[in-house]
Motif scaffolding. Structure first.
Motif, PDB file in Angstrom:
ATOM      1  N   MET A   1     -19.862  21.709  20.958  1.00  0.00           N
ATOM      2  CA  MET A   1     -20.001  22.865  19.943  1.00  0.00           C
ATOM      3  C   MET A   1     -21.380  22.456  18.826  1.00  0.00           C
ATOM      4  O   MET A   1     -21.612  23.402  18.499  1.00  0.00           O
ATOM      5  CB  MET A   1     -18.789  23.186  19.284  1.00  0.00           C
ATOM      6  N   ASN A   2     -21.492  21.339  18.724  1.00  0.00           N
ATOM      7  CA  ASN A   2     -22.624  20.742  17.928  1.00  0.00           C
ATOM      8  C   ASN A   2     -23.903  21.300  18.546  1.00  0.00           C
ATOM      9  O   ASN A   2     -24.925  21.612  18.275  1.00  0.00           O
ATOM     10  CB  ASN A   2     -22.585  19.309  17.699  1.00  0.00           C
ATOM     11  N   LYS A   3     -23.872  21.027  20.152  1.00  0.00           N
ATOM     12  CA  LYS A   3     -25.104  21.301  20.826  1.00  0.00           C
ATOM     13  C   LYS A   3     -25.243  22.880  20.982  1.00  0.00           C
ATOM     14  O   LYS A   3     -26.200  23.520  20.710  1.00  0.00           O
ATOM     15  CB  LYS A   3     -25.036  20.862  22.378  1.00  0.00           C
ATOM     16  N   ALA A   4     -23.985  23.675  20.994  1.00  0.00           N
ATOM     17  CA  ALA A   4     -24.285  25.080  21.050  1.00  0.00           C
ATOM     18  C   ALA A   4     -24.687  25.411  19.476  1.00  0.00           C
ATOM     19  O   ALA A   4     -25.410  26.814  19.552  1.00  0.00           O
ATOM     20  CB  ALA A   4     -22.905  25.760  21.119  1.00  0.00           C
ATOM     21  N   LYS A   5     -24.399  25.002  18.518  1.00  0.00           N
ATOM     22  CA  LYS A   5     -24.721  25.338  17.296  1.00  0.00           C
ATOM     23  C   LYS A   5     -26.334  25.131  16.984  1.00  0.00           C
ATOM     24  O   LYS A   5     -26.867  25.905  16.531  1.00  0.00           O
ATOM     25  CB  LYS A   5     -23.988  24.434  16.212  1.00  0.00           C
ATOM     26  N   GLU A   6     -26.648  23.996  17.656  1.00  0.00           N
ATOM     27  CA  GLU A   6     -28.127  23.731  17.613  1.00  0.00           C
ATOM     28  C   GLU A   6     -29.002  24.827  18.621  1.00  0.00           C
ATOM     29  O   GLU A   6     -29.899  25.557  18.041  1.00  0.00           O
ATOM     30  CB  GLU A   6     -28.343  22.378  18.196  1.00  0.00           C
ATOM     31  N   LEU A   7     -28.361  25.259  19.627  1.00  0.00           N
ATOM     32  CA  LEU A   7     -29.179  26.129  20.617  1.00  0.00           C
ATOM     33  C   LEU A   7     -29.045  27.344  19.992  1.00  0.00           C
ATOM     34  O   LEU A   7     -30.259  28.328  20.267  1.00  0.00           O
ATOM     35  CB  LEU A   7     -28.735  26.095  21.771  1.00  0.00           C
ATOM     36  N   THR A   8     -28.126  28.227  19.254  1.00  0.00           N
ATOM     37  CA  THR A   8     -28.018  29.183  18.881  1.00  0.00           C
ATOM     38  C   THR A   8     -28.425  29.457  17.438  1.00  0.00           C
ATOM     39  O   THR A   8     -28.469  30.406  16.836  1.00  0.00           O
ATOM     40  CB  THR A   8     -26.436  29.885  18.850  1.00  0.00           C
ATOM     41  N   SER A   9     -28.866  28.325  16.629  1.00  0.00           N
ATOM     42  CA  SER A   9     -29.265  28.356  15.393  1.00  0.00           C
ATOM     43  C   SER A   9     -28.047  29.106  14.417  1.00  0.00           C
ATOM     44  O   SER A   9     -28.345  29.660  13.551  1.00  0.00           O
ATOM     45  CB  SER A   9     -30.526  29.328  15.122  1.00  0.00           C
ATOM     46  N   ALA A  10     -26.776  28.409  14.985  1.00  0.00           N
ATOM     47  CA  ALA A  10     -25.887  28.853  14.014  1.00  0.00           C
ATOM     48  C   ALA A  10     -25.689  27.954  12.848  1.00  0.00           C
ATOM     49  O   ALA A  10     -25.978  26.744  12.766  1.00  0.00           O
ATOM     50  CB  ALA A  10     -24.372  28.954  14.988  1.00  0.00           C
ATOM     51  N   ASP A  11     -24.989  28.316  11.682  1.00  0.00           N
ATOM     52  CA  ASP A  11     -24.718  27.764  10.476  1.00  0.00           C
ATOM     53  C   ASP A  11     -23.534  26.572  10.668  1.00  0.00           C
ATOM     54  O   ASP A  11     -23.231  25.763  10.462  1.00  0.00           O
ATOM     55  CB  ASP A  11     -24.755  28.473   9.347  1.00  0.00           C
ATOM     56  N   ARG A  12     -22.360  27.365  11.232  1.00  0.00           N
ATOM     57  CA  ARG A  12     -21.034  26.915  11.469  1.00  0.00           C
ATOM     58  C   ARG A  12     -20.445  27.264  12.736  1.00  0.00           C
ATOM     59  O   ARG A  12     -20.772  28.142  13.539  1.00  0.00           O
ATOM     60  CB  ARG A  12     -20.264  27.189  10.246  1.00  0.00           C
TER      61      ARG A  12
END
Length: 206
Positions: free
Chosen positions: A37-48
């Motif tokens: 999920m940390n990688k997903a957050k990085e790829l999608t430019s999500a905040d949390r």
């Protein structure tokens, strides 16, 4: 475009990197999902992000209720029973986006500029934490048997007013990746128990 092609290449490389980590990292399901999920957050430019597991049991003195329990909230491990969402009985009457995804097994992405106008948005955690949710991308987590065992949720895209079609396609890959993680951990646990049982039998006097 060249930018889009490079972005796809980058996300694919990260996905393969995650897959390689699964058999190598012996740290349990929670840590592996946190890594993904940390990688997903990085790829999608999500905040949390948050991860919720589907459970059945007593909830608010009502037995055999389906509910979601957070194991990761704002990207961090949480105490048991500190973040709970009741799922409901059917998708149309779901009282949260996560609950709807847990019932339908379909990706859900908010598109309205005002998330409060979304019929499934639940502001409970915004009120209790002070965080302001603007948009959500939520996807099911499935086992190797295609059973819905939880949901993953990405919040507040930093670039753009909502999550894109690219982000939704990425979430589809995440479903398979999280499923692989759960299958791996389940197999590890199975073989651990089998090994432990065999060891106990060897030390049991005949």
């Amino acid at each position: 475009s060249v930018y889009k092609f490079r972005r796809i290449q980058h996300s694919t490389a990260i996905m393969f990197s995650c897959l390689k980590q699964i058999p190598q990292v012996n740290m349990g399901m929670e840590k592996l999902l946190q890594y993904i999920m940390n990688k997903a957050k990085e790829l999608t430019s999500a905040d949390r992000y948050s991860v919720w597991m589907k459970k059945t049991g007593n909830l608010k003195n009502q037995p055999f209720k389906n509910y979601l329990q957070a194991i990761l909230f704002d990207g961090c491990p949480v105490e048991q029973k500190s973040h709970i969402l009741e799922i409901g009985d059917n998708a149309e009457n779901a009282n949260s986006i996560a609950g709807r995804v847990a019932l339908t097994g379909q990706i859900y992405s908010t598109k309205s500029p005002d998330i409060k106008s979304d019929n499934y948005f639940n502001s409970t955690f915004d009120i209790s934490t002070g965080y302001i949710t603007k948009n959500i991308l939520c996807f099911p987590i499935k086992s190797s048997d295609n059973e819905i065992v939880g949901v993953g949720q990405l919040c507040n895209k930093k670039k753009g007013s909502c999550f894109s079609r690219f982000d939704e396609n990425l979430a589809t890959q995440l479903i398979e990746l999280c499923g692989s993680t759960i299958q791996h951990v389940s197999m590890e646990f199975f073989f651990f128990r089998k090994k432990k049982k065999k060891k106990q039998q060897q030390h049991t006097p005949s």
